[in-house]
Design a protein around this motif. Sequence first.
Motif, mmCIF file in Angstrom:
data_model
loop_
_atom_site.group_PDB
_atom_site.id
_atom_site.type_symbol
_atom_site.label_atom_id
_atom_site.label_comp_id
_atom_site.label_asym_id
_atom_site.label_seq_id
_atom_site.Cartn_x
_atom_site.Cartn_y
_atom_site.Cartn_z
ATOM 1 N N GLU A 252 0.837 -1.197 0.000
ATOM 2 C CA GLU A 252 0.000 0.000 0.000
ATOM 3 C C GLU A 252 0.872 1.247 0.000
ATOM 4 N N CYS A 253 0.282 2.347 -0.452
ATOM 5 C CA CYS A 253 0.960 3.634 -0.322
ATOM 6 C C CYS A 253 0.232 4.399 0.779
ATOM 7 N N TYR A 254 0.611 5.662 1.002
ATOM 8 C CA TYR A 254 -0.012 6.399 2.108
ATOM 9 C C TYR A 254 -1.507 6.583 1.899
ATOM 10 N N MET A 259 -3.071 -2.233 -2.607
ATOM 11 C CA MET A 259 -1.621 -2.445 -2.643
ATOM 12 C C MET A 259 -1.110 -2.437 -4.079
ATOM 13 N N HIS A 260 -0.121 -1.580 -4.342
ATOM 14 C CA HIS A 260 0.500 -1.530 -5.664
ATOM 15 C C HIS A 260 1.350 -2.783 -5.864
ATOM 16 N N ILE A 261 1.139 -3.455 -6.982
ATOM 17 C CA ILE A 261 1.946 -4.643 -7.288
ATOM 18 C C ILE A 261 3.231 -4.185 -7.968
ATOM 19 N N PRO A 314 -5.598 5.089 -11.865
ATOM 20 C CA PRO A 314 -4.418 5.801 -11.373
ATOM 21 C C PRO A 314 -4.583 6.119 -9.884
ATOM 22 N N CYS A 315 -3.460 6.208 -9.185
ATOM 23 C CA CYS A 315 -3.503 6.448 -7.744
ATOM 24 C C CYS A 315 -2.990 7.854 -7.438
ATOM 25 N N VAL A 316 -3.487 8.459 -6.397
ATOM 26 C CA VAL A 316 -3.064 9.813 -6.026
ATOM 27 C C VAL A 316 -1.574 9.909 -5.710
ATOM 28 N N CYS A 317 -0.950 8.779 -5.383
ATOM 29 C CA CYS A 317 0.463 8.829 -4.983
ATOM 30 C C CYS A 317 1.399 8.996 -6.180
ATOM 31 N N GLY A 318 0.897 8.758 -7.385
ATOM 32 C CA GLY A 318 1.738 8.917 -8.580
ATOM 33 C C GLY A 318 2.301 7.607 -9.103
ATOM 34 N N ARG A 319 2.182 6.543 -8.320
ATOM 35 C CA ARG A 319 2.648 5.248 -8.834
ATOM 36 C C ARG A 319 1.677 4.788 -9.922
ATOM 37 N N THR A 320 2.219 4.145 -10.946
ATOM 38 C CA THR A 320 1.354 3.695 -12.043
ATOM 39 C C THR A 320 1.025 2.208 -11.932
HETATM 40 ZN ZN ZN Z 1 -0.702 4.790 -4.461
#
Ligand code: ZN
Length: 437
Positions: A252-254, A259-261, A314-320
């Motif tokens: 997971e991110c904040y 959870m980003h794979i 897309p996620c707010v954290c910027g990870r794709t």
């Molecule tokens: Zn994220």
Amino acid sequence: METRYRIWNPAMECMDRPRLAELQAERLRATAEHVYNRVEPLRQRMDSAGVRPDHIKRVADIRHLPFMEKTDLRDFYPFGLFAVPMDQIVRLHATSGTTGKPTVTGYTGQDLDHWTEMMARTVTAGGAGAGDIIQIAYGYGMFTGGLGVHQGATRVGAAVAPTSSGNTERQIMFMRDFGTTMLACTPSYALHIGETIRELGIPLSELKLKYGIFGAEPWTAQMRVEIEKLLGVRAIDIYGMAEICGPGVATECYAQDGMHIAEDHVIPEIIDQVTGEPLPYGQAGELVLTAITKRGMPMIRYRTHDIATLNPEPCVCGRTHMRITRLTGRTDDMLIIRGVNVFPSQIEAVLVGIHGVAPHYMLVVGREGALDTLEVQVEVTEAMFSDEVRRLEALEREISAKILSVVGVSARVRLVGPRQIGRSEGKAQRVRDNRKP
Ligand code: ZN
Ligand code: ADP
């Protein structure tokens, strides 16, 4: 974005999707070739499925490859699926054996390096970096939790306190004396540590805890709230398994919203458990993972038996990288009670948050005549336990009614006193199924 939520490797973690797809296709083909040339049992399977490595041109071609199952790892125990000679293997690990005989996995130096990179991302996503003190209360040893976090934490430059699991009061002493800022352990052990801190009467202001990375077993959103309150941390969920590498497969991110794979190392698929057909995004099914950089013991289309949903938004954290939703549990943990599918996590979600109840429970399944029975043993708080019998009975009825309406199964609720249910220092055992021989 606040600095404590940095991204360890933006070039990989935030890569644009078309480039990522190219990278995955290339790595998938190379992996298929590696396996075809070096792992006899898997070559035979590819031959009978009529698929050769050069058939793999795009990521979608993955579905031509045969599945792998946990039983394969058991059948070829210990080293039958290794793809390199032993002089290239530098580490051996095993699963915890939650569902049977443990299975072994072997890493080349490069595999170990990739895993460390994945764990560096996890530790960073959890908020920590150089300057932090990370207490690792996952078990060290054959289990991948301890050493996995250890490697990642070391790579980001944090100070590691490798306490391993157990000896809870000593854990808390170090936590206070060192000023530990991040705790890594199973969620059930985090809960136990949190409760012990409270029982010892140590105010959270005497600790410097800020972050927690918890995983290796299912836990609910409700449990997260409880743990965050008890420890004063922001808790994120981390996922993985020894067969693929260990923890670090997904994090997971904040945003705490899936959870980003680590998609540059692992390709996820969600399939229908029965037919094996791929399911569309958003639909829950069995998670299948293909490790595309692993060389010691490659894993192709490994059926995890874990139930999840893939989220490509897309996620707010910027990870794709795509996210999987919180895991409800493994199919092996699913109980069928009078025809109703029940995951322990569903019961947990009902229990956490009921006033007077502590988040400790045990499901005891039995059979009376032809009927399955479910007894839910639940711990009550000290205050509640010393209350009148009338109130306890009312609480039992309340819990039973909630379980029936939320989970759809009638259960007998038995309240037990504080500390009556065993505490876990690793993966919690929450089911006793007396129907099994
Ligand atoms: Zn994220
Ligand atoms: P074992 O299968 O013997 O428990 P592992 O220690 O490798 O072996 O554990 C991997 C399994 O643990 C996963 O397949 C999954 O069922 C469970 N698991 C790991 N992390 C999580 C998590 N964050 N949420 C739910 N389940 C998890």
